[in-house]
Motif scaffolding. Structure first.
Motif, PDB file in Angstrom:
ATOM      1  N   THR A   1       0.858  -1.183   0.000  1.00 47.25           N
ATOM      2  CA  THR A   1       0.000   0.000   0.000  1.00 47.25           C
ATOM      3  C   THR A   1       0.891   1.229   0.000  1.00 47.25           C
ATOM      4  O   THR A   1       1.713   1.405   0.908  1.00 47.25           O
ATOM      5  N   PHE A   2       0.724   2.058  -1.007  1.00 43.58           N
ATOM      6  CA  PHE A   2       1.562   3.246  -1.168  1.00 43.58           C
ATOM      7  C   PHE A   2       0.803   4.511  -0.803  1.00 43.58           C
ATOM      8  O   PHE A   2      -0.422   4.567  -0.936  1.00 43.58           O
ATOM      9  N   ARG A   3       1.555   5.517  -0.383  1.00 35.99           N
ATOM     10  CA  ARG A   3       0.951   6.832  -0.257  1.00 35.99           C
ATOM     11  C   ARG A   3       0.515   7.237  -1.665  1.00 35.99           C
ATOM     12  O   ARG A   3       1.249   7.002  -2.636  1.00 35.99           O
ATOM     13  N   GLU A   4      -0.663   7.781  -1.784  1.00 38.64           N
ATOM     14  CA  GLU A   4      -1.226   8.074  -3.105  1.00 38.64           C
ATOM     15  C   GLU A   4      -0.298   8.911  -3.969  1.00 38.64           C
ATOM     16  O   GLU A   4      -0.187   8.681  -5.174  1.00 38.64           O
TER      17      GLU A   4
ATOM     18  N   LEU B   1       2.838  -7.598 -12.043  1.00 38.06           N
ATOM     19  CA  LEU B   1       2.392  -6.551 -11.143  1.00 38.06           C
ATOM     20  C   LEU B   1       0.892  -6.388 -11.337  1.00 38.06           C
ATOM     21  O   LEU B   1       0.418  -6.260 -12.460  1.00 38.06           O
ATOM     22  N   HIS B   2       0.156  -6.396 -10.224  1.00 35.89           N
ATOM     23  CA  HIS B   2      -1.298  -6.238 -10.255  1.00 35.89           C
ATOM     24  C   HIS B   2      -1.672  -5.007  -9.441  1.00 35.89           C
ATOM     25  O   HIS B   2      -1.011  -4.695  -8.449  1.00 35.89           O
ATOM     26  N   LYS B   3      -2.744  -4.347  -9.852  1.00 37.36           N
ATOM     27  CA  LYS B   3      -3.275  -3.207  -9.104  1.00 37.36           C
ATOM     28  C   LYS B   3      -4.618  -3.598  -8.523  1.00 37.36           C
ATOM     29  O   LYS B   3      -5.426  -4.251  -9.187  1.00 37.36           O
ATOM     30  N   ASP B   4      -4.860  -3.206  -7.281  1.00 36.98           N
ATOM     31  CA  ASP B   4      -6.133  -3.484  -6.638  1.00 36.98           C
ATOM     32  C   ASP B   4      -7.280  -2.969  -7.502  1.00 36.98           C
ATOM     33  O   ASP B   4      -7.187  -1.899  -8.105  1.00 36.98           O
TER      34      ASP B   4
ATOM     35  N   LYS C   1      -8.794   0.145  -5.258  1.00 35.10           N
ATOM     36  CA  LYS C   1      -7.917   1.141  -4.634  1.00 35.10           C
ATOM     37  C   LYS C   1      -6.669   1.340  -5.480  1.00 35.10           C
ATOM     38  O   LYS C   1      -5.849   0.437  -5.620  1.00 35.10           O
ATOM     39  N   ASP C   2      -6.513   2.527  -5.993  1.00 37.64           N
ATOM     40  CA  ASP C   2      -5.429   2.825  -6.927  1.00 37.64           C
ATOM     41  C   ASP C   2      -4.040   2.875  -6.302  1.00 37.64           C
ATOM     42  O   ASP C   2      -3.053   2.951  -7.018  1.00 37.64           O
ATOM     43  N   ASN C   3      -3.958   2.837  -4.983  1.00 35.39           N
ATOM     44  CA  ASN C   3      -2.640   2.915  -4.338  1.00 35.39           C
ATOM     45  C   ASN C   3      -2.176   1.573  -3.762  1.00 35.39           C
ATOM     46  O   ASN C   3      -1.185   1.517  -3.052  1.00 35.39           O
ATOM     47  N   ILE C   4      -2.882   0.495  -4.095  1.00 35.37           N
ATOM     48  CA  ILE C   4      -2.494  -0.838  -3.620  1.00 35.37           C
ATOM     49  C   ILE C   4      -2.070  -1.688  -4.816  1.00 35.37           C
ATOM     50  O   ILE C   4      -2.819  -1.832  -5.788  1.00 35.37           O
ATOM     51  N   TYR C   5      -0.866  -2.241  -4.711  1.00 29.99           N
ATOM     52  CA  TYR C   5      -0.308  -3.082  -5.769  1.00 29.99           C
ATOM     53  C   TYR C   5       0.157  -4.405  -5.174  1.00 29.99           C
ATOM     54  O   TYR C   5       0.488  -4.482  -3.995  1.00 29.99           O
TER      55      TYR C   5
ATOM     56  N   LEU D   1       8.166   4.556   0.119  1.00 33.35           N
ATOM     57  CA  LEU D   1       6.926   5.075  -0.461  1.00 33.35           C
ATOM     58  C   LEU D   1       5.670   4.507   0.193  1.00 33.35           C
ATOM     59  O   LEU D   1       4.556   4.914  -0.142  1.00 33.35           O
ATOM     60  N   PHE D   2       5.828   3.580   1.133  1.00 27.50           N
ATOM     61  CA  PHE D   2       4.677   2.887   1.713  1.00 27.50           C
ATOM     62  C   PHE D   2       3.817   3.774   2.602  1.00 27.50           C
ATOM     63  O   PHE D   2       4.326   4.618   3.341  1.00 27.50           O
ATOM     64  N   ALA D   3       2.518   3.502   2.563  1.00 29.36           N
ATOM     65  CA  ALA D   3       1.567   4.102   3.492  1.00 29.36           C
ATOM     66  C   ALA D   3       1.253   3.127   4.621  1.00 29.36           C
ATOM     67  O   ALA D   3       0.728   3.522   5.661  1.00 29.36           O
ATOM     68  N   ASP D   4       1.571   1.840   4.408  1.00 26.29           N
ATOM     69  CA  ASP D   4       1.286   0.797   5.388  1.00 26.29           C
ATOM     70  C   ASP D   4       2.319  -0.306   5.202  1.00 26.29           C
ATOM     71  O   ASP D   4       2.983  -0.382   4.157  1.00 26.29           O
ATOM     72  N   LYS D   5       2.431  -1.174   6.184  1.00 21.56           N
ATOM     73  CA  LYS D   5       3.380  -2.284   6.080  1.00 21.56           C
ATOM     74  C   LYS D   5       2.964  -3.222   4.947  1.00 21.56           C
ATOM     75  O   LYS D   5       1.783  -3.528   4.790  1.00 21.56           O
ATOM     76  N   PRO D   6       3.934  -3.723   4.183  1.00 21.69           N
ATOM     77  CA  PRO D   6       3.611  -4.702   3.153  1.00 21.69           C
ATOM     78  C   PRO D   6       3.273  -6.053   3.788  1.00 21.69           C
ATOM     79  O   PRO D   6       3.670  -6.326   4.925  1.00 21.69           O
ATOM     80  N   VAL D   7       2.551  -6.857   3.044  1.00 23.56           N
ATOM     81  CA  VAL D   7       2.198  -8.199   3.498  1.00 23.56           C
ATOM     82  C   VAL D   7       2.687  -9.175   2.424  1.00 23.56           C
ATOM     83  O   VAL D   7       2.357  -9.020   1.246  1.00 23.56           O
ATOM     84  N   ALA D   8       3.478 -10.164   2.838  1.00 21.63           N
ATOM     85  CA  ALA D   8       4.051 -11.120   1.893  1.00 21.63           C
ATOM     86  C   ALA D   8       3.617 -12.534   2.249  1.00 21.63           C
ATOM     87  O   ALA D   8       3.506 -12.886   3.428  1.00 21.63           O
TER      88      ALA D   8
END
Length: 97
Positions: free
Chosen positions: A9-12, A40-43, A46-50, A81-88
């Motif tokens: 999740t990225f900051r917009e 690479l996929h986009k949610d 939500k345009d800021n989640i990849y 650039l993250f707005a939140d922690k990534p999940v793997a």
């Protein structure tokens, strides 16, 4: 085969910067020893989640990438650039008969 999924999740305001980083490094990642596939996929909503979706020969191949200078460089630039922690997640394919 190991399937790796990483949700980010990225900051917009940083989405374009992430796309530049990804596009500049995707060919290097795809050609890294043990990597067989990278998408690479986009949610959908939500345009800021990849999400990156990659296939690796095995866990050792993924770990070799994760300890490489390529990963360190890409990840350092990306995580800023993250707005939140990534999940793997790591998975293996299951064939249902």
């Amino acid at each position: 085969m190991l399937i790796r999924i990483v949700r980010m999740t990225f900051r917009e305001e940083e989405v374009e910067n992430f796309l530049k980083i990804f596009n500049a490094s995707k060919h290097k990642i795809r050609s890294f020893s043990g990597c067989n596939h990278l998408e690479l996929h986009k949610d959908y909503n939500k345009d800021n989640i990849y999400v990156t979706y990659s296939h690796w020969d095995n866990e050792n191949a993924l770990n070799n990438y994760r300890h490489s200078d390529l990963f360190k460089s890409v990840w350092t630039d990306t995580k800023a650039l993250f707005a939140d922690k990534p999940v793997a997640y790591s998975h293996r394919e299951v064939m249902v008969v």
